[in-house]
Design a protein around this motif. Structure first.
Motif, PDB file in Angstrom:
ATOM      1  N   CYS A  33      34.388  67.853  17.274  1.00 48.21           N
ATOM      2  CA  CYS A  33      34.795  68.426  16.009  1.00 48.21           C
ATOM      3  C   CYS A  33      33.543  68.748  15.209  1.00 48.21           C
ATOM      4  O   CYS A  33      32.565  68.004  15.236  1.00 48.21           O
ATOM      5  N   GLN A  89      35.416  70.245  10.268  1.00 49.84           N
ATOM      6  CA  GLN A  89      36.700  69.824  10.843  1.00 49.84           C
ATOM      7  C   GLN A  89      36.931  68.339  10.630  1.00 49.84           C
ATOM      8  O   GLN A  89      38.033  67.916  10.304  1.00 49.84           O
ATOM      9  N   THR A  90      35.882  67.562  10.785  1.00 54.03           N
ATOM     10  CA  THR A  90      36.006  66.116  10.584  1.00 54.03           C
ATOM     11  C   THR A  90      36.391  65.798   9.149  1.00 54.03           C
ATOM     12  O   THR A  90      37.327  65.025   8.893  1.00 54.03           O
ATOM     13  N   LEU A 148      41.770  73.354  13.718  1.00 56.06           N
ATOM     14  CA  LEU A 148      42.571  72.137  13.855  1.00 56.06           C
ATOM     15  C   LEU A 148      44.022  72.467  14.173  1.00 56.06           C
ATOM     16  O   LEU A 148      44.702  71.744  14.898  1.00 56.06           O
TER      17      LEU A 148
END
Ligand SMILES: [Mn+2]
Ligand SMILES: [Mn+2]
Ligand SMILES: [Zn+2]
Ligand SMILES: [Zn+2]
Lengths: 129, 129
Positions: free
Chosen positions: A6, A10-11, A51
């Motif tokens: 990721c 995104q994290t 995601l």
DNA sequence: CTTAGGAATGATAATCATTATCATAACGGG
DNA sequence: CCCGTTATGATAATGATTATCATTCCTAAG
């Protein structure tokens, strides 16, 4: 090749989404993340899209055209009033336990579903007629 | 008081919607109606909104942000690929016969529901990984 | 039949969430 | 450390939907 890990964005997005009790818009998410790290709005949209394709985040669109996102773990649904726009959450997913219906086609991998009821809430139903 | 009769626009919109096999956008509807009568795009949107509040027309939003409309009589649902955007219709509504779930709250009048599955279609699932 | 108030309409401008661009920064294997 | 690749941020562009507003249509009273 498609990324293995990721990205930073995104994290951050996924972590924040998991903390939210209710679905949240990309812009609101952007505001939240900015308090912790430098990030651009476009990056938030990109992260959400990635995601989504990974099956980790789902989306729904409000009557006002805003897209709201939430972690797929949260299987929430709503009844939304076509007049005042208010959304009332359901206690449980009506599809819970309908494994049969969920496997319509073995050639399609289902990540998530959206289910929403539309109509008129009590107050609006009374006056609006 | 709220109108008693359908307006000219509402009549035209509803009639055309009932002829469509698939949900259609406001703009496409506008193009169709214009072939028969003088009408403005704004009026099409107004008619769709009014019909929606009357429980005669329902809507769903595509991945590209377009809103599609159809007559409520048509209880269609789809599986949509998050990668290529293609939508595959379901044979039947998974909620058919779930009258119990539909009456969550006696204080809310349900006109219609939207249900859609999202994931990856076969081809996209193979390559995209 | 005529008229006045309200609703509907059409043309157009404005909105605003989302996308596209593009130059820069971060990454990762060799 | 170096280079090609991917991610990022700032910003401009897009495009479906809404808001405006002047005009037309309806309808019911006079
Ligand atoms: Mn559910
Ligand atoms: Mn259905
Ligand atoms: Zn309401
Ligand atoms: Zn696909």
């Amino acid at each position: 090749m498609t990324q293995v890990h990721c990205t930073r964005a995104q994290t951050a997005v996924l972590q924040l989404l998991r903390q939210q009790r209710e679905p949240i818009s990309a812009q609101a998410l952007y505001t939240l993340i900015k308090q912790q790290q430098r990030i651009g709005l476009a990056t938030v949209y990109r992260a959400l899209d990635a995601l989504k394709r990974m099956g980790r985040v789902q989306h729904r669109v409000t009557l006002t055209g805003e897209t709201l996102y939430n972690a797929v773990e949260q299987d929430r649904h709503y009844m939304t009033c076509l007049d005042c726009g208010q959304s009332f959450p359901l206690n449980t997913c009506p599809l819970k336990g309908l494994a049969s219906s969920l496997q319509h086609s073995s050639s399609f991998t289902i990540y998530y579903h959206t289910l929403e009821f539309f109509g008129l809430c009590e107050p609006c139903s009374v006056q609006g007629g």
